[in-house]
Design an enzyme around this catalytic site. Sequence first.
Site, PDB file in Angstrom:
ATOM      1  N   ARG A  30     -12.467  -4.747   3.470  1.00 42.55           N
ATOM      2  CA  ARG A  30     -12.041  -5.672   2.400  1.00 42.55           C
ATOM      3  C   ARG A  30     -13.229  -6.325   1.687  1.00 42.55           C
ATOM      4  O   ARG A  30     -13.120  -7.455   1.210  1.00 42.55           O
ATOM      5  CB  ARG A  30     -11.122  -6.766   2.943  1.00 42.55           C
ATOM      6  CG  ARG A  30      -9.804  -6.284   3.483  1.00 42.55           C
ATOM      7  CD  ARG A  30      -8.835  -6.047   2.323  1.00 42.55           C
ATOM      8  NE  ARG A  30      -7.532  -5.693   2.816  1.00 42.55           N
ATOM      9  CZ  ARG A  30      -6.516  -6.551   2.934  1.00 42.55           C
ATOM     10  NH1 ARG A  30      -6.650  -7.789   2.569  1.00 42.55           N
ATOM     11  NH2 ARG A  30      -5.362  -6.139   3.375  1.00 42.55           N
ATOM     12  N   ARG A  34     -11.234 -11.239  -2.519  1.00 42.34           N
ATOM     13  CA  ARG A  34     -11.176 -12.593  -3.072  1.00 42.34           C
ATOM     14  C   ARG A  34     -12.275 -13.552  -2.671  1.00 42.34           C
ATOM     15  O   ARG A  34     -12.414 -14.614  -3.277  1.00 42.34           O
ATOM     16  CB  ARG A  34      -9.809 -13.217  -2.742  1.00 42.34           C
ATOM     17  CG  ARG A  34      -8.718 -12.652  -3.615  1.00 42.34           C
ATOM     18  CD  ARG A  34      -7.387 -13.035  -3.074  1.00 42.34           C
ATOM     19  NE  ARG A  34      -7.255 -12.477  -1.743  1.00 42.34           N
ATOM     20  CZ  ARG A  34      -6.224 -12.689  -0.934  1.00 42.34           C
ATOM     21  NH1 ARG A  34      -5.254 -13.482  -1.307  1.00 42.34           N
ATOM     22  NH2 ARG A  34      -6.171 -12.126   0.250  1.00 42.34           N
ATOM     23  N   ARG A  43      -9.542 -10.854 -11.303  1.00 45.62           N
ATOM     24  CA  ARG A  43      -8.165 -10.940 -10.802  1.00 45.62           C
ATOM     25  C   ARG A  43      -7.352 -11.972 -11.580  1.00 45.62           C
ATOM     26  O   ARG A  43      -6.136 -11.808 -11.763  1.00 45.62           O
ATOM     27  CB  ARG A  43      -8.209 -11.278  -9.309  1.00 45.62           C
ATOM     28  CG  ARG A  43      -6.907 -11.506  -8.633  1.00 45.62           C
ATOM     29  CD  ARG A  43      -6.113 -10.221  -8.471  1.00 45.62           C
ATOM     30  NE  ARG A  43      -4.988 -10.448  -7.585  1.00 45.62           N
ATOM     31  CZ  ARG A  43      -3.803 -10.895  -7.972  1.00 45.62           C
ATOM     32  NH1 ARG A  43      -3.577 -11.144  -9.244  1.00 45.62           N
ATOM     33  NH2 ARG A  43      -2.835 -11.093  -7.096  1.00 45.62           N
ATOM     34  N   ASP A  79      -5.168  -0.082  -2.569  1.00 43.06           N
ATOM     35  CA  ASP A  79      -4.393  -0.661  -1.480  1.00 43.06           C
ATOM     36  C   ASP A  79      -3.675   0.451  -0.746  1.00 43.06           C
ATOM     37  O   ASP A  79      -3.375   1.495  -1.323  1.00 43.06           O
ATOM     38  CB  ASP A  79      -3.377  -1.679  -2.011  1.00 43.06           C
ATOM     39  CG  ASP A  79      -2.919  -2.585  -0.880  1.00 43.06           C
ATOM     40  OD1 ASP A  79      -3.656  -3.509  -0.526  1.00 43.06           O
ATOM     41  OD2 ASP A  79      -1.848  -2.328  -0.306  1.00 43.06           O
ATOM     42  N   TYR A 156       5.511  -1.832   6.569  1.00 48.47           N
ATOM     43  CA  TYR A 156       5.711  -2.570   5.310  1.00 48.47           C
ATOM     44  C   TYR A 156       6.961  -2.103   4.578  1.00 48.47           C
ATOM     45  O   TYR A 156       7.673  -2.902   3.969  1.00 48.47           O
ATOM     46  CB  TYR A 156       4.488  -2.411   4.392  1.00 48.47           C
ATOM     47  CG  TYR A 156       3.327  -3.254   4.847  1.00 48.47           C
ATOM     48  CD1 TYR A 156       3.265  -4.616   4.552  1.00 48.47           C
ATOM     49  CD2 TYR A 156       2.293  -2.713   5.593  1.00 48.47           C
ATOM     50  CE1 TYR A 156       2.212  -5.404   4.987  1.00 48.47           C
ATOM     51  CE2 TYR A 156       1.228  -3.483   6.038  1.00 48.47           C
ATOM     52  CZ  TYR A 156       1.197  -4.827   5.730  1.00 48.47           C
ATOM     53  OH  TYR A 156       0.157  -5.604   6.165  1.00 48.47           O
TER      54      TYR A 156
HETATM   55  O1  CP3 Z   1     -11.745  -2.883   1.719  1.00 51.72           O
HETATM   56  C1  CP3 Z   1     -11.839  -2.996   0.481  1.00 51.72           C
HETATM   57  O2  CP3 Z   1     -12.639  -3.752  -0.078  1.00 51.72           O
HETATM   58  C2  CP3 Z   1     -10.978  -2.109  -0.390  1.00 51.72           C
HETATM   59  C3  CP3 Z   1      -9.759  -2.678  -0.787  1.00 51.72           C
HETATM   60  C4  CP3 Z   1      -8.576  -2.825   0.146  1.00 51.72           C
HETATM   61  C5  CP3 Z   1      -7.516  -3.699  -0.196  1.00 51.72           C
HETATM   62  N1  CP3 Z   1      -6.501  -3.503   0.688  1.00 51.72           N
HETATM   63  C6  CP3 Z   1      -7.532  -4.610  -1.340  1.00 51.72           C
HETATM   64  C7  CP3 Z   1      -6.577  -5.725  -1.366  1.00 51.72           C
HETATM   65  C8  CP3 Z   1      -8.202  -2.162   1.312  1.00 51.72           C
HETATM   66  C9  CP3 Z   1      -8.992  -1.166   2.151  1.00 51.72           C
HETATM   67  C10 CP3 Z   1      -6.890  -2.588   1.637  1.00 51.72           C
HETATM   68  C11 CP3 Z   1      -6.143  -2.045   2.775  1.00 51.72           C
HETATM   69  C12 CP3 Z   1      -4.926  -2.717   3.204  1.00 51.72           C
HETATM   70  N2  CP3 Z   1      -3.936  -3.267   2.427  1.00 51.72           N
HETATM   71  C13 CP3 Z   1      -4.508  -2.815   4.549  1.00 51.72           C
HETATM   72  C14 CP3 Z   1      -5.244  -2.230   5.722  1.00 51.72           C
HETATM   73  C15 CP3 Z   1      -6.436  -3.037   6.073  1.00 51.72           C
HETATM   74  C16 CP3 Z   1      -6.156  -4.349   6.710  1.00 51.72           C
HETATM   75  O3  CP3 Z   1      -6.709  -5.336   6.222  1.00 51.72           O
HETATM   76  O4  CP3 Z   1      -5.447  -4.375   7.717  1.00 51.72           O
HETATM   77  C17 CP3 Z   1      -3.284  -3.499   4.565  1.00 51.72           C
HETATM   78  C18 CP3 Z   1      -2.485  -3.859   5.792  1.00 51.72           C
HETATM   79  C19 CP3 Z   1      -2.936  -3.765   3.229  1.00 51.72           C
HETATM   80  C20 CP3 Z   1      -1.683  -4.396   2.731  1.00 51.72           C
HETATM   81  C21 CP3 Z   1      -2.017  -5.583   1.945  1.00 51.72           C
HETATM   82  N3  CP3 Z   1      -2.440  -5.567   0.621  1.00 51.72           N
HETATM   83  C22 CP3 Z   1      -1.978  -6.923   2.360  1.00 51.72           C
HETATM   84  C23 CP3 Z   1      -1.584  -7.392   3.745  1.00 51.72           C
HETATM   85  C24 CP3 Z   1      -2.370  -7.702   1.261  1.00 51.72           C
HETATM   86  C25 CP3 Z   1      -2.439  -9.187   1.164  1.00 51.72           C
HETATM   87  C26 CP3 Z   1      -3.668  -9.585   1.841  1.00 51.72           C
HETATM   88  C27 CP3 Z   1      -3.990 -11.008   1.577  1.00 51.72           C
HETATM   89  O5  CP3 Z   1      -5.006 -11.385   2.175  1.00 51.72           O
HETATM   90  O6  CP3 Z   1      -3.324 -11.674   0.772  1.00 51.72           O
HETATM   91  C28 CP3 Z   1      -2.699  -6.833   0.201  1.00 51.72           C
HETATM   92  C29 CP3 Z   1      -3.225  -7.193  -1.110  1.00 51.72           C
HETATM   93  C30 CP3 Z   1      -4.694  -6.912  -1.284  1.00 51.72           C
HETATM   94  N4  CP3 Z   1      -5.240  -5.691  -1.044  1.00 51.72           N
HETATM   95  C31 CP3 Z   1      -5.686  -7.781  -1.770  1.00 51.72           C
HETATM   96  C32 CP3 Z   1      -6.875  -7.043  -1.845  1.00 51.72           C
HETATM   97  C33 CP3 Z   1      -8.202  -7.492  -2.365  1.00 51.72           C
HETATM   98  C34 CP3 Z   1      -5.479  -9.226  -2.194  1.00 51.72           C
HETATM   99  C35 CP3 Z   1      -4.786  -9.168  -3.486  1.00 51.72           C
HETATM  100  C36 CP3 Z   1      -5.168 -10.231  -4.444  1.00 51.72           C
HETATM  101  O7  CP3 Z   1      -6.228 -10.126  -5.083  1.00 51.72           O
HETATM  102  O8  CP3 Z   1      -4.370 -11.157  -4.625  1.00 51.72           O
END
Ligand code: CP3
Length: 361
Positions: A30, A34, A43, A79, A156
């Site tokens: 990640r 943010r 964003r 994502d 999910y």
């Molecule tokens: O790693 C990176 O920098 C690449 C980007 C990346 C995102 N999601 C961007 C994102 C990656 C590799 C993911 C994978 C992801 N997404 C996973 C597996 C990794 C993990 O952390 O367990 C999962 C379970 C998701 C599902 C998901 N998408 C969740 C749970 C959320 C909310 C997370 C939160 O902290 O609010 C997202 C949205 C998301 N994916 C964001 C980002 C930067 C936040 C969105 C925003 O900008 O509002």
Amino acid sequence: MIDKNETADALFLRACKMQPTERVPIWIMRQAGRYLPEYRAIREKHDFLTMCKTPELVAEVTLQPIDIIGTDAAILFSDILVIPEAMGMKLDVIESVGPVFDDPIRTEADLERLETDGILDRLDYVMQAVKLTRERLNGRVPLIGFSGSPWTLATYMVEGGGSKNFSLIKSFIYNHPEAAHRLLRTLSDAIVAYLNSKIRSGCQAVQIFDTWGGILSPTDFDEFSLRYIRYICENLQTDGAPVIVFAKGVASFDALADLKCDVLGVDWSRDIGRVREEVGGRKALQGNLDPTLLFAPKEKITTEVRRVLDAYGSGSGHIFNLGHGILPKTPVENAKYVVDCVKELSLEARQTEISAAGVLR
Ligand code: CP3
């Protein structure tokens, strides 16, 4: 035209293949997110899915951590939930709630709604983003692509979003095991096609995130998660790109260590040295600093980085990372500090090893 090998000698790729490196490479799960003000600025102007679907924005955001904190690999901004979205499930990513599907899968009949034909066409925006990001990276560091595991995507799709106790997905697998396996097989085939396409488009490594593998009992993990990860690993056409499997919270690494992959991710609940013993040189390891340590004072971060490096020990095959994704409120300064710390401390340690052994191992 992109030269596939332009970063083939990159530290990160060598470490994944357990080849000697002059220091331990680091990237952060990640890392494009943010905690970076530069990410938040973009964003603010676009919703999350629009960002994922706009190659220009993906390339820009993917490169931010390379420029700002100096990691040794880039991970494509996207994502895991783009796959269910491309199967026709409406996805919203809501500030401070997370991802939400308003029409989750709850019955066997719901599986009929999933559109799998032509899914790669609907995910072509990801491939365009991979190509553009490779161009913009211009060989500086390798580009990692990723997917969720079938199990983690299914959680999910059935829960409709994040969950505290996973009662809906667990009820689904216990009450409708055949339907659950059908869903997991459908996802596995989509993931193989998707990751192969990402590799063909220019990703130089791929990671499978099984974020929710650890909520299953060991036998259920084998039945509902591991066997599908195994199927994916066996069907990838990697063209030499390393495959990383991150199964958070799993009880044992023994079966994971027999997968046809190169690297296993380790979360912070485990001692990476003990995992190394369990894995016995079968795989490189990635991890495993607790993400909340980035809220600690610098001296504490230094001590803990050293602890992780020492726990892994000497020799190749360690890729430094956090034990899970970096948290949104992490101070950027500390993210940068951890990267610098890993680079310096591991370089020193490697030089001591070389002068003791006379060679780079
Ligand atoms: O790693 C990176 O920098 C690449 C980007 C990346 C995102 N999601 C961007 C994102 C990656 C590799 C993911 C994978 C992801 N997404 C996973 C597996 C990794 C993990 O952390 O367990 C999962 C379970 C998701 C599902 C998901 N998408 C969740 C749970 C959320 C909310 C997370 C939160 O902290 O609010 C997202 C949205 C998301 N994916 C964001 C980002 C930067 C936040 C969105 C925003 O900008 O509002």
